[in-house]
Scaffold this motif. Structure first.
Motif, short mmCIF file in Angstrom:
data_model
loop_
_atom_site.label_atom_id
_atom_site.label_comp_id
_atom_site.label_asym_id
_atom_site.label_seq_id
_atom_site.Cartn_x
_atom_site.Cartn_y
_atom_site.Cartn_z
N LEU A 127 64.71 42.66 18.22
CA LEU A 127 63.39 42.04 18.37
C LEU A 127 62.32 42.76 17.58
CD1 LEU A 127 63.44 41.34 22.22
CD2 LEU A 127 63.84 39.71 20.36
N GLU A 128 61.40 41.97 17.02
CA GLU A 128 60.24 42.51 16.32
C GLU A 128 59.00 42.32 17.19
OE1 GLU A 128 59.94 40.73 12.47
OE2 GLU A 128 61.94 41.42 11.83
N ASN A 129 57.95 43.04 16.85
CA ASN A 129 56.69 42.89 17.59
C ASN A 129 56.20 41.45 17.50
OD1 ASN A 129 56.76 45.58 18.24
ND2 ASN A 129 55.37 46.19 16.60
N ASP A 130 55.68 40.93 18.61
CA ASP A 130 55.16 39.58 18.78
C ASP A 130 56.26 38.54 18.97
OD1 ASP A 130 52.70 38.21 19.20
OD2 ASP A 130 53.00 37.14 17.33
N ASP A 131 57.51 38.93 18.95
CA ASP A 131 58.58 37.99 19.31
C ASP A 131 58.46 37.62 20.79
OD1 ASP A 131 59.71 37.86 16.82
OD2 ASP A 131 61.36 39.24 17.25
N GLU A 132 58.79 36.38 21.09
CA GLU A 132 58.77 35.92 22.48
C GLU A 132 60.15 35.38 22.85
OE1 GLU A 132 55.48 33.67 24.93
OE2 GLU A 132 56.69 32.18 23.86
N VAL A 133 60.65 35.84 23.98
CA VAL A 133 61.97 35.43 24.48
C VAL A 133 61.78 34.68 25.79
CG1 VAL A 133 64.24 36.19 25.27
CG2 VAL A 133 63.11 37.38 23.37
N THR A 134 62.43 33.52 25.90
CA THR A 134 62.38 32.71 27.11
C THR A 134 63.80 32.37 27.55
OG1 THR A 134 60.25 31.72 26.54
CG2 THR A 134 61.60 30.53 28.13
N ILE A 135 64.08 32.61 28.82
CA ILE A 135 65.38 32.27 29.40
C ILE A 135 65.15 31.22 30.47
CG2 ILE A 135 67.41 33.14 30.63
CD1 ILE A 135 66.65 35.95 29.53
N THR A 136 65.91 30.13 30.41
CA THR A 136 65.86 29.08 31.41
C THR A 136 67.26 28.83 31.93
OG1 THR A 136 66.12 27.35 29.73
CG2 THR A 136 63.87 27.95 30.34
N ALA A 137 67.37 28.06 33.02
CA ALA A 137 68.70 27.78 33.58
C ALA A 137 68.63 26.57 34.50
CB ALA A 137 69.23 28.99 34.35
N THR A 138 69.78 25.92 34.64
CA THR A 138 69.95 24.82 35.59
C THR A 138 71.32 24.95 36.25
OG1 THR A 138 70.86 23.36 33.88
CG2 THR A 138 68.49 23.20 34.31
#
Length: 406
Positions: free
Chosen positions: A375-386
């Motif tokens: 990861l680099e600075n300002d990267d955004e990670v989102t985890i979702t699930a169903t």
């Protein structure tokens, strides 16, 4: 039996219908200092304490500013409150009383839903453990000799568990590359994620009394999503011989919604076949195993990079709980234990960048033409699930998101 339908239009065919009813803690811009227990229903958050009062059955458990009292109340109380919420949201006669208590999700600020007592993180995916073994021990047996005999874990830092949306500051620590003569100190160059599922403990246990696998449903209130951020270079230098420390303890993000265990009955599946017979306290072959069919998705800067399948996990949540207390360690209300990285057999199902990029050798390509090894600075990670629910319904878990700051 057909699942009842809510009178709320946005709850129809929603992953947050009455078959789900996850709990969280929220506030609004109008009253930012007042935190309330909320229940997600469709596109709204229901003020749970207000709903109980409107229904004529006020509950001190729902009037708290945290889920702690509800977690501690135990399964009979959990079942009673869930039945009440279901009745109020499906009986048309409650519509007028409850409608003013519905806050649009977009207008709710979500908070850490409970005070985390202890935090334990496991290492329960055979695919993840095998991949890391092949990366770090090429040519040798990828799994350590103990891996298929017990769920391996480490004790993390409860005070740095944060709710989704909290920025993650790039951590500092000692780093030493194999070619360096001595270590140096500075920000991690290998910031990573780990897509995980977390289990929230409600009912405590006594010190000196192990909790067997069949006690899982009596002690675990519900399930959330977890991102166990990891500084791989710091971790690699420090973890011998005692395991993860500063490479993990700077932040662990959790989703704001806790899905009740009762909502996941239709998601229960048998875990993968095991080729090593477990010791009796971990042997779930004669009962009803607690594998869960949860489909996860990991997005990096809005681009899907992985879809980890939780159903492939070798060790279940019930086995992890049994292992965690096998020595008599007590449970406390608010304990959180996470599954470890969820990874499947295919590349596109790996739940950490260290696997997806094979330790940086094969970077992930993003739609804007850039690549990422870590990861680099300002990267955004989102985890979702169903997960599957009753009558073809879908259970939603919301999301856990974090942006990297320098």
């Amino acid at each position: 039996m057909t699942t009842a339908r809510s009178w709320l239009a946005s709850a129809q065919d929603s992953p947050f219908g009455v078959h789900n009813l996850p709990y969280g803690v929220f506030s609004t811009a109008a009253r930012p200092g007042r935190r309330r227990i909320g229940v997600r229903i469709g596109d709204f958050v229901l003020d749970a304490g207000g709903a109980a009062r409107a229904a004529g059955v006020p509950s001190v458990l729902l009037d708290a500013d945290s889920l702690g009292p509800l977690l501690a109340a135990g399964r009979p109380a959990w079942a009673q409150i869930r039945a009440g919420l279901t009745a109020w949201l499906t009986d048309e006669t409650y519509r007028n009383a409850l409608s003013p208590l519905l806050v649009p999700v977009a207008e709710a600020t979500m908070h850490l839903p409970f005070e985390v007592a202890d935090y334990v993180d496991f290492y329960a995916s055979e695919h993840h453990a095998t991949n890391l073994g092949r990366i770090f021990r090429p040519g040798a047996e990828p799994l350590t000799p103990n891996w298929k005999h017990l769920p391996i874990g480490y004790h993390g830092r409860a005070g740095t568990v944060v709710v989704s949306g909290t920025p993650v500051v790039r951590p500092h620590g000692q780093r030493k590359a194999p070619t360096d003569a001595v270590p140096d100190f500075g920000p991690t160059r290998r910031l990573d994620i780990e897509a995980e599922v977390g289990f929230v403990v409600g009912t405590p246990s006594e010190l000196g009394t192990p909790v067997p696998m069949d006690g899982f449903a009596e002690h675990v209130f519900g399930v959330c999503l977890v991102n166990d951020w990891s500084a791989r270079d710091i971790q690699a230098w420090e973890y011998v011989p005692l395991g993860p420390f500063l490479g993990k303890s700077f932040a662990t993000s959790v989703s704001p919604w806790i899905v009740p265990l009762e909502a996941l009955e239709h998601a229960r599946v048998a875990p993968p076949a095991r080729d090593v017979e477990p010791l009796p306290y971990l042997d779930d072959r004669g009962g009803e195993p607690w594998g869960l069919d949860i489909a996860m998705e990991v997005r990096l800067n809005g681009h899907t990079v992985s879809r980890p399948p939780f159903a492939t996990m070798y060790w279940t949540g019930a086995q992890q709980l049994a292992q965690m207390t096998a020595n008599g360690a007590s449970l406390r209300t608010g304990d959180l234990f996470a599954s470890g990285t969820v990874s499947g057999p295919a590349k596109e199902t790996r739940g950490a960048l260290i696997e997806l990029t094979w330790n940086g050798e094969d970077p992930v390509k993003l739609p804007d033409g850039s690549t990422r090894a870590f990861l680099e600075n300002d990267d955004e990670v989102t985890i979702t699930a169903t997960a599957p629910g009753p009558d073809g319904a879908v259970i939603g878990f919301g999301e856990v998101t974090g942006r990297v700051l320098p």
